[in-house]
Scaffold this motif. Structure first.
Motif, PDB file in Angstrom:
ATOM      1  N   PRO A 136       4.135  14.514  -9.501  1.00  0.00           N
ATOM      2  CA  PRO A 136       5.564  14.823  -9.634  1.00  0.00           C
ATOM      3  C   PRO A 136       5.962  16.175  -9.038  1.00  0.00           C
ATOM      4  O   PRO A 136       7.092  16.357  -8.637  1.00  0.00           O
ATOM      5  N   GLN A 137       5.046  17.130  -8.948  1.00  0.00           N
ATOM      6  CA  GLN A 137       5.415  18.442  -8.445  1.00  0.00           C
ATOM      7  C   GLN A 137       5.563  18.484  -6.920  1.00  0.00           C
ATOM      8  O   GLN A 137       6.042  19.466  -6.378  1.00  0.00           O
ATOM      9  N   VAL A 138       5.170  17.430  -6.225  1.00  0.00           N
ATOM     10  CA  VAL A 138       5.316  17.393  -4.768  1.00  0.00           C
ATOM     11  C   VAL A 138       6.768  17.081  -4.445  1.00  0.00           C
ATOM     12  O   VAL A 138       7.341  16.122  -4.930  1.00  0.00           O
ATOM     13  N   ASN A 139       7.382  17.910  -3.602  1.00  0.00           N
ATOM     14  CA  ASN A 139       8.766  17.682  -3.208  1.00  0.00           C
ATOM     15  C   ASN A 139       8.959  18.050  -1.750  1.00  0.00           C
ATOM     16  O   ASN A 139       8.015  18.453  -1.069  1.00  0.00           O
ATOM     17  N   ASN A 140      10.159  17.930  -1.254  1.00  0.00           N
ATOM     18  CA  ASN A 140      10.431  18.179   0.160  1.00  0.00           C
ATOM     19  C   ASN A 140      10.173  19.620   0.573  1.00  0.00           C
ATOM     20  O   ASN A 140       9.914  19.892   1.731  1.00  0.00           O
TER      21      ASN A 140
ATOM     22  N   ALA B 206       0.834  -1.205   0.000  1.00  0.00           N
ATOM     23  CA  ALA B 206       0.000   0.000   0.000  1.00  0.00           C
ATOM     24  C   ALA B 206       0.871   1.259   0.000  1.00  0.00           C
ATOM     25  O   ALA B 206       0.538   2.253  -0.652  1.00  0.00           O
ATOM     26  N   VAL B 207       1.988   1.224   0.723  1.00  0.00           N
ATOM     27  CA  VAL B 207       2.924   2.352   0.739  1.00  0.00           C
ATOM     28  C   VAL B 207       3.471   2.580  -0.664  1.00  0.00           C
ATOM     29  O   VAL B 207       3.527   3.724  -1.148  1.00  0.00           O
ATOM     30  N   MET B 208       3.876   1.515  -1.326  1.00  0.00           N
ATOM     31  CA  MET B 208       4.424   1.644  -2.680  1.00  0.00           C
ATOM     32  C   MET B 208       3.366   2.150  -3.664  1.00  0.00           C
ATOM     33  O   MET B 208       3.655   2.978  -4.523  1.00  0.00           O
ATOM     34  N   ASP B 209       2.140   1.664  -3.516  1.00  0.00           N
ATOM     35  CA  ASP B 209       1.052   2.155  -4.377  1.00  0.00           C
ATOM     36  C   ASP B 209       0.798   3.641  -4.124  1.00  0.00           C
ATOM     37  O   ASP B 209       0.578   4.407  -5.065  1.00  0.00           O
ATOM     38  N   ALA B 210       0.823   4.052  -2.861  1.00  0.00           N
ATOM     39  CA  ALA B 210       0.594   5.456  -2.514  1.00  0.00           C
ATOM     40  C   ALA B 210       1.714   6.335  -3.065  1.00  0.00           C
ATOM     41  O   ALA B 210       1.464   7.469  -3.490  1.00  0.00           O
ATOM     42  N   PHE B 211       2.931   5.817  -3.066  1.00  0.00           N
ATOM     43  CA  PHE B 211       4.045   6.584  -3.615  1.00  0.00           C
ATOM     44  C   PHE B 211       3.834   6.856  -5.103  1.00  0.00           C
ATOM     45  O   PHE B 211       4.103   7.956  -5.593  1.00  0.00           O
ATOM     46  N   GLU B 212       3.344   5.855  -5.805  1.00  0.00           N
ATOM     47  CA  GLU B 212       3.106   6.003  -7.242  1.00  0.00           C
ATOM     48  C   GLU B 212       2.005   7.017  -7.543  1.00  0.00           C
ATOM     49  O   GLU B 212       1.939   7.561  -8.642  1.00  0.00           O
ATOM     50  N   GLU B 213       1.142   7.300  -6.568  1.00  0.00           N
ATOM     51  CA  GLU B 213       0.043   8.249  -6.757  1.00  0.00           C
ATOM     52  C   GLU B 213       0.455   9.697  -6.484  1.00  0.00           C
ATOM     53  O   GLU B 213      -0.319  10.613  -6.761  1.00  0.00           O
TER      54      GLU B 213
END
Length: 130
Positions: A50-54, A40-47
């Motif tokens: 791209p503009q979200v960053n630190n 679920a973590v990996m799926d959430a990462f894929e969602e």
């Protein structure tokens, strides 16, 4: 209700704390629920767009997305397991000798050179055979 009917409901409704509880207390399985949560973590990462960053992180530590929320839950689960605590309540894992097998099982999963999802993590219906 039996495990085969409860587990798909919990996963489909993203009730991962309850899923962790059912697996650990009902089936004495600590690796499979972590593996499901990790998927679920990996799926959430894929969602994540791209503009979200630190630089867009909130300073108050409030989770901004599902990836942060589930990632924190996964780390907290591992922390509890290695400390000998049950998740989510924090009660002591009994019997104490279960820790002698639990910790190596989790370490083996975490340190495997290549991740291959088990059949329980891959299946969306999570049916178990006994």
């Amino acid at each position: 209700m039996d495990f085969n009917s409860i587990l798909p409901i919990l996963k489909n409704n993203e009730m991962y704390s309850a899923l962790l509880h059912v697996f650990t207390h009902g089936l004495d399985d600590y690796v499979t629920p972590f593996e499901i949560l990790l998927e679920a973590v990996m799926d959430a990462f894929e969602e994540i767009p791209p503009q979200v960053n630190n630089s867009s992180r909130r300073l108050d530590g409030v989770f901004q997305n599902k990836f942060e929320h589930l990632g924190y839950k996964a780390l907290l689960y591992l922390s509890y397991c290695f400390q000998g605590k049950a998740f989510p309540g924090g009660s002591k894992i009994d019997p104490a000798d279960r820790l002698q097998t639990l910790r190596p099982q989790l370490l083996h999963f975490l340190l495997q050179p290549c991740y291959n999802p088990s059949s329980n993590a891959q299946r969306s219906n999570l049916s178990l055979s006994f």
